[in-house]
Design an enzyme around this catalytic site. Structure first.
Site, short mmCIF file in Angstrom:
data_model
loop_
_atom_site.label_atom_id
_atom_site.label_comp_id
_atom_site.label_asym_id
_atom_site.label_seq_id
_atom_site.Cartn_x
_atom_site.Cartn_y
_atom_site.Cartn_z
N SER A 126 0.71 -1.19 0.07
CA SER A 126 0.09 -0.25 -0.12
C SER A 126 0.88 1.26 0.13
O SER A 126 0.13 2.42 -0.10
CB SER A 126 -0.83 -0.11 1.24
OG SER A 126 -1.91 -1.18 0.95
N LYS A 129 -0.06 3.81 -2.77
CA LYS A 129 -1.12 4.77 -2.66
C LYS A 129 -0.46 6.22 -2.57
O LYS A 129 -1.45 7.24 -2.79
CB LYS A 129 -2.06 4.29 -1.28
CG LYS A 129 -2.83 3.18 -1.62
CD LYS A 129 -3.77 3.05 -0.42
CE LYS A 129 -4.66 1.70 -0.67
NZ LYS A 129 -3.88 0.52 -0.48
N SER A 190 -6.15 2.96 4.68
CA SER A 190 -5.16 2.37 3.40
C SER A 190 -6.59 1.59 2.64
O SER A 190 -6.24 0.52 2.02
CB SER A 190 -4.33 1.56 4.00
OG SER A 190 -3.51 1.00 2.54
#
Length: 448
Positions: A126, A129, A190
C-alpha cells in the site's frame, strides 16, 4: 671772528654716475630706458622667479583641490571576512539500519543519511497509494480548509466494500465523498476500494491511471519502479527504497498531503477510523507517511519526521521495505515489525541531526569599505545556525545590498547565507556603528 667754514660732507659711495633729472617727456623716457638697461642683481632675479612660481602653484593646487572635491565618490562595498565554509565532524551516523529488506533515508535539503540492503525492485504493497494521492492532488490541488470536488461512489467501489482479503472502507453506491474525505480514506485506513475509485475519478479508468503513475515515476527518475495497479494490491507493483524516497521528496512538499498523512484518526460513517501508522505523534515529531503490508511485500513504511534546528523545522524522510515477521515463533505481524524498525531509525536520525552556530548575533562577519580608507564593521543581526550530521559540509557567503555613504548603526546591508537549496539558512547583517561620509582630507588625497 671770521666765519667757520662748513665741514666737508661724506664721500659719495662708489657706483654708477647718477642720471640727471629729466626735464621733458623725452628725457624721462630716456631715463626709464637707462634704468631698464641697468643689470638686475641675482637676488632680485631669484625673488621674482619665486613669486611667479608661487602664484602659479597656488592656482594649480586650487584647481586640483576643487577637482578632487567634485569627483564622484567610489561606491561603498561590503566585504566578507568570516569563514567561507563549514563542516560537521565525527563518525558516520549509525541509522539503526534493518538487518533484512532495504531502506534509505535523508534530511531534506541537507543530504543523504545512507541506505541499506540490495537495490532490487520489490513489492511495496500500500505504499503505492502515495503515488495515487500525489496524482489526485496534482490534478485537483487543495488549499487549507478546502474540501475539493465531490466524488460519487460507483457500483464497483460499493461492491468492493465486501472484499475480505484486502483493506477497505464501507461505501454505498451513489454516496458522495469530497476529495479531502477520499484522500483521508486512502491514506489512513489504506482503503483499496477508495484507491480504485480515485483512479477512475482522475483518469476515467484504472488502466489510464496506472499509465499516469508510471509516467510520473519516470519523470522523477524512479528507474526501478513499475506500478501495476492504483492500490498496491498486486504483487507486481514494485519499487525500491531509494525510488520511493524520490517520490517522498515530491509529495511531502504539498501542505494538504502533509496535513492528511499526519492525522492520527478521522471520522467516517459515524465511526472513528485510526491511521494504520501508529508512530504519528506531534510530541515525537513523526508526521507520516504511509504503511504497506502483504505476504509478498512484507512490512513497508514510507516515514517522515521533523526536528527543529535553530528555529527551523528540518524534515527527515525514509523508506523501509521488505520487513519479515519477527518474534520467537514469527508471531509478530509484519506491520508491527516495520513500524518498530522504522521507529528506531527515526529516533537515530533525529538524534544524529544537530545544529552548528556559525555566527552569533553581534559577531563581526565583515566590514563596509567606503573606498577611501574608511571601514565600519558589519555584524550578524541574528544567530546563524545550520543543520547537519557527520560528513556534511557547506559554504558560507555574504550577499550585500547597495550601501550609501551615510548610514546609521543597525542599518541592514546584506544577508549572511549558509548552505544552498532547501538547506539554505540566512540572517541579515547590519552596521555595527554609524557609517559617515569620507573626510575632506581623504577626498583631497585620494589617488583613484
Amino acid at each position: 671772528m671770521p666765519p667757520v667754514p662748513p665741514l666737508p660732507g661724506p664721500e659719495p659711495l662708489p657706483g654708477p654716475e647718477p642720471l640727471p633729472s629729466p626735464e621733458t617727456t623725452a628725457e624721462a623716457m630716456e631715463v626709464l630706458a637707462s634704468l631698464n638697461a641697468r643689470p638686475v642683481s641675482p637676488l632680485r632675479r631669484a625673488l621674482k622667479r619665486i613669486t611667479i612660481w608661487t602664484v602659479f602653484l597656488a592656482v594649480v593646487l586650487g584647481v586640483a583641490a576643487v577637482a578632487q572635491l567634485l569627483r564622484p565618490l567610489p561606491d561603498a562595498k561590503v566585504k566578507f571576512s568570516a569563514a567561507t565554509g563549514f563542516g560537521f565532524p565525527g563518525d558516520q551516523l549509525d541509522l539503526a539500519w534493518p538487518a533484512k529488506g532495504q531502506s534509505a533515508a535523508e534530511v531534506v535539503g541537507v543530504g543523504s543519511l545512507g541506505s541499506s540492503g540490495q537495490e532490487t525492485p520489490a513489492s511495496i504493497a500500500s505504499v503505492t497509494k502515495v503515488m495515487n494521492a500525489y496524482l489526485v492532488l496534482q490534478k485537483y490541488p487543495l488549499k487549507k480548509g478546502e474540501s475539493g470536488p465531490k466524488i460519487t461512489v460507483d457500483k464497483q467501489a460499493a461492491q468492493e466494500s465486501e472484499n475480505v482479503d484486502e483493506s477497505k472502507v464501507t461505501l454505498t453506491e451513489n454516496q458522495v465523498l469530497t476529495e479531502y474525505q477520499a484522500l483521508e480514506l486512502l491514506m489512513l485506513p489504506s482503503a483499496n476500494n477508495v484507491a480504485r475509485l480515485l483512479a477512475r475519478f482522475h483518469s476515467g479508468s484504472e488502466a489510464e491511471f496506472v499509465k499516469a503513475m508510471n509516467e510520473t515515476a519516470a519523470k522523477f527518475g524512479m528507474t526501478n519502479t513499475t506500478y501495476a495497479d492504483p492500490a498496491g494490491y498486486k504483487s507486481d507493483t514494485k519499487s525500491t527504497a531509494k525510488d520511493q524516497l524520490k517520490l517522498a521528496e515530491q509529495v511531502m512538499q504539498d501542505e494538504i498531503f502533509r496535513q492528511i498523512v499526519s492525522t492520527p484518526e478521522t471520522n467516517f460513517n459515524n465511526q472513528k477510523i485510526p491511521n494504520t501508522n501508529n508512530l504519528i505523534n506531534p510530541k515525537t515529531g513523526v508526521i507520516g507517511v504511509k504503511t504497506g503490508s502483504s505476504t509478498p511485500a512484507g512490512g513497508c513504511l514510507m516515514w517522515a519526521a521533523y526536528k527543529e534546528i535553530g528555529g527551523v523545522r528540518r524534515m527527515i524522510l525514509g523508506v523501509t521495505l521488505g520487513q519479515p515477521p519477527a518474534g520467537p515463533n514469527k508471531g509478530e505481524d509484519i506491520l508491527s515489525v516495520v513500524l518498530k524498525v522504522s521507529g528506531k531509525q527515526i529516533q537515530a536520525a533525529q538524534n544524529g541531526l544537530t545544529g552548528q552556530t556559525l555566527a552569533k548575533k553581534g559577531d563581526v562577519v565583515g566590514y563596509v569599505d567606503n573606498g577611501l580608507g574608511g571601514r565600519v564593521p558589519v555584524v550578524a543581526a541574528k544567530d546563524l545556525v545550520v543543520a547537519g550530521f557527520p560528513g556534511i559540509t557547506g559554504t558560507v557567503s555574504l550577499d550585500a545590498t547597495k550601501v550609501a555613504h551615510t548610514a546609521k548603526a543597525g542599518a541592514e546591508v546584506g544577508v549572511l547565507r549558509a548552505g544552498s537549496g532547501d538547506n539554505k539558512t540566512e540572517v541579515p547583517v547590519a552596521l555595527q556603528s554609524d557609517l559617515n561620509p569620507p573626510s575632506i582630507l581623504s577626498r583631497l588625497t585620494r589617488m583613484l
